[in-house]
Design a protein around this motif. Sequence first.
Motif, PDB file in Angstrom:
ATOM      1  N   MET A 193       0.727  -1.673  -0.218  1.00  0.00           N
ATOM      2  CA  MET A 193       0.054  -0.105   0.008  1.00  0.00           C
ATOM      3  C   MET A 193       0.986   1.302  -0.398  1.00  0.00           C
ATOM      4  N   ILE A 194       1.026   1.932  -1.091  1.00  0.00           N
ATOM      5  CA  ILE A 194       1.495   3.292  -0.839  1.00  0.00           C
ATOM      6  C   ILE A 194       0.557   4.844   0.364  1.00  0.00           C
ATOM      7  N   ASP A 195       1.146   5.029   0.958  1.00  0.00           N
ATOM      8  CA  ASP A 195       1.372   5.721   2.076  1.00  0.00           C
ATOM      9  C   ASP A 195       1.753   7.038   1.918  1.00  0.00           C
ATOM     10  N   LEU A 196       1.547   8.445   1.260  1.00  0.00           N
ATOM     11  CA  LEU A 196       1.728   9.294   1.015  1.00  0.00           C
ATOM     12  C   LEU A 196       1.239  10.360   2.154  1.00  0.00           C
ATOM     13  N   SER A 197       1.092   9.811   3.220  1.00  0.00           N
ATOM     14  CA  SER A 197       1.321  10.828   4.358  1.00  0.00           C
ATOM     15  C   SER A 197       2.832  11.175   5.213  1.00  0.00           C
ATOM     16  N   ILE A 198       2.899  12.082   6.047  1.00  0.00           N
ATOM     17  CA  ILE A 198       4.025  12.125   6.026  1.00  0.00           C
ATOM     18  C   ILE A 198       4.008  12.492   7.752  1.00  0.00           C
ATOM     19  N   ASN A 199       4.659  12.458   9.013  1.00  0.00           N
ATOM     20  CA  ASN A 199       4.842  12.798   9.881  1.00  0.00           C
ATOM     21  C   ASN A 199       6.223  13.382   9.915  1.00  0.00           C
ATOM     22  N   MET A 200       6.018  15.245  10.587  1.00  0.00           N
ATOM     23  CA  MET A 200       6.858  15.960  10.673  1.00  0.00           C
ATOM     24  C   MET A 200       6.966  16.954  11.725  1.00  0.00           C
ATOM     25  N   CYS A 201       8.316  16.562  12.618  1.00  0.00           N
ATOM     26  CA  CYS A 201       7.342  17.600  13.738  1.00  0.00           C
ATOM     27  C   CYS A 201       6.923  17.533  14.423  1.00  0.00           C
ATOM     28  N   GLY A 202       5.769  16.552  14.125  1.00  0.00           N
ATOM     29  CA  GLY A 202       5.137  16.038  15.726  1.00  0.00           C
ATOM     30  C   GLY A 202       3.692  16.431  14.466  1.00  0.00           C
ATOM     31  N   ILE A 203       3.179  16.879  13.156  1.00  0.00           N
ATOM     32  CA  ILE A 203       2.634  17.317  12.694  1.00  0.00           C
ATOM     33  C   ILE A 203       2.430  16.173  11.893  1.00  0.00           C
ATOM     34  N   HIS A 204       1.295  15.474  11.829  1.00  0.00           N
ATOM     35  CA  HIS A 204       0.675  14.793  10.820  1.00  0.00           C
ATOM     36  C   HIS A 204       0.139  15.757   9.385  1.00  0.00           C
ATOM     37  N   PHE A 205       0.990  15.123   8.370  1.00  0.00           N
ATOM     38  CA  PHE A 205       0.286  15.885   7.006  1.00  0.00           C
ATOM     39  C   PHE A 205       0.198  15.286   5.448  1.00  0.00           C
ATOM     40  N   ASN A 206      -1.261  15.348   5.319  1.00  0.00           N
ATOM     41  CA  ASN A 206      -1.993  14.331   3.925  1.00  0.00           C
ATOM     42  C   ASN A 206      -1.395  13.814   2.557  1.00  0.00           C
ATOM     43  N   SER A 207      -0.329  14.923   2.448  1.00  0.00           N
ATOM     44  CA  SER A 207       0.645  14.831   1.569  1.00  0.00           C
ATOM     45  C   SER A 207       2.453  14.519   1.714  1.00  0.00           C
ATOM     46  N   PRO A 208       2.905  14.744   0.784  1.00  0.00           N
ATOM     47  CA  PRO A 208       4.317  15.457   1.081  1.00  0.00           C
ATOM     48  C   PRO A 208       4.401  16.385   0.453  1.00  0.00           C
ATOM     49  N   VAL A 209       3.232  17.079  -0.248  1.00  0.00           N
ATOM     50  CA  VAL A 209       3.254  18.689  -1.314  1.00  0.00           C
ATOM     51  C   VAL A 209       2.001  19.634  -0.636  1.00  0.00           C
ATOM     52  N   ALA A 210       3.188  20.557  -0.797  1.00  0.00           N
ATOM     53  CA  ALA A 210       2.960  21.288  -0.282  1.00  0.00           C
ATOM     54  C   ALA A 210       2.338  22.731  -1.144  1.00  0.00           C
ATOM     55  N   ASN A 229       9.540   1.584  -8.392  1.00  0.00           N
ATOM     56  CA  ASN A 229      10.298   1.133  -7.359  1.00  0.00           C
ATOM     57  C   ASN A 229       9.826   0.439  -6.181  1.00  0.00           C
ATOM     58  N   GLY A 230       9.127  -0.290  -6.304  1.00  0.00           N
ATOM     59  CA  GLY A 230       8.825  -1.123  -4.667  1.00  0.00           C
ATOM     60  C   GLY A 230       9.021  -0.485  -3.721  1.00  0.00           C
ATOM     61  N   LEU A 231       8.536   1.089  -4.005  1.00  0.00           N
ATOM     62  CA  LEU A 231       8.672   1.677  -2.131  1.00  0.00           C
ATOM     63  C   LEU A 231       7.395   2.119  -1.788  1.00  0.00           C
ATOM     64  N   THR A 232       6.895   2.261  -0.636  1.00  0.00           N
ATOM     65  CA  THR A 232       5.761   2.629  -0.064  1.00  0.00           C
ATOM     66  C   THR A 232       5.685   4.157   0.510  1.00  0.00           C
ATOM     67  N   SER A 233       6.354   4.677   0.607  1.00  0.00           N
ATOM     68  CA  SER A 233       6.465   5.486   1.487  1.00  0.00           C
ATOM     69  C   SER A 233       7.564   7.082   0.494  1.00  0.00           C
ATOM     70  N   VAL A 234       7.502   8.146   0.678  1.00  0.00           N
ATOM     71  CA  VAL A 234       8.584   9.079   0.576  1.00  0.00           C
ATOM     72  C   VAL A 234       9.604   8.694   1.457  1.00  0.00           C
ATOM     73  N   SER A 235      10.150   8.857   2.654  1.00  0.00           N
ATOM     74  CA  SER A 235      10.427   9.236   3.229  1.00  0.00           C
ATOM     75  C   SER A 235      11.425   7.772   2.967  1.00  0.00           C
ATOM     76  N   GLN A 236      11.257   6.502   2.405  1.00  0.00           N
ATOM     77  CA  GLN A 236      12.500   5.708   1.867  1.00  0.00           C
ATOM     78  C   GLN A 236      13.858   6.355   0.378  1.00  0.00           C
TER      79      GLN A 236
END
Length: 317
Positions: free
Chosen positions: A1-18, A293-300
């Motif tokens: 499953m691809i999950d675009l959400s990220i957690n940064m500075c303790g904040i949940h973001f729906n997407s890595p694109v702002a 590319n067989g990845l599941t998150s942007v953090s990879q």
Amino acid sequence: MIDLSINMCGIHFNSPVAMASGNAGYGIEYQSVSGFSNRDVGAVFLKGTTLEPKLGNKPDRVMETASGLLNSIGLQNPGALSVINDYLPKLEMSQSQFIINVSGSSIEEYAEIVRLFDQTALPAMEINISCPNVKKGGAAFGNDPDMAARVVEACRANTSKPLIVKLSPNQTDIAEGARRVIEAGADALSAINTMMGMQIDIHSRTPTLGNNQGGLSGPAIKPIALLKVHQVYQVAKLHNIPIIGLGGIASAEDAIEFFLAGASMVAIGTAIAKDPLLVKKVNAGITQYLKANGLTSVSQLTGQLILNTDTVLCGSL
């Protein structure tokens, strides 16, 4: 499953694109655009805000250039209290994250704006240190590591919210600048702000911008921005500080380049003016790339740039 959400500075973001500051107003301007949804946007960085209202610079303020825009808006805004009382109540906070961009002409002004927004529901603040320091002849805070650190220290004393420091590319050593603001209390970094530039009308022999010079944004600065993010990442990763990459992003491929260079999140500015629905399209492209590319998150992807081993110091032919 691809999950675009990220957690940064303790904040949940729906997407890595702002949506980058200065291009999305105060978050309510895009709500009337057909097909636009804040849910597709990881965060909306609100327009640069000063303590008192500002009318901004005289026209002309925005000019097209080859592969970019020159702008000299001059931080036109209604002032911090008006933003807090008149604009923030209109935002649907559950749909996306909204982050104020704090701008000032003195250290005291930065600190006071941060104190005011500390009392709001906004999850974080972006500190724009590319503003001119009126007490030092107009030189930008962000071009002087000592002054930049002092701004961040003053802001840090007035809030427990995450501080995202927006770095100027016009400083001599952006990695050293990043180190100084991290030590002063930055929780995350934005890289980069606009490059300074000029355009001249050869018929009148005058600058096309009313303020003579302005900030260059758009695809023209993307190669510079990528290098700056890579340089900042070498420092930021030592302190586990995330980077928001921006500068000329107009596609999913552009965004992925920034992730590889070291960004945990990206922000789109100038390209939004051409296509208000671009963030949704970039999300789709990132998802497709991860799947391929067989990845599941942007953090990879963050910081996974593979450098060439045989290099030379000179960048000329």
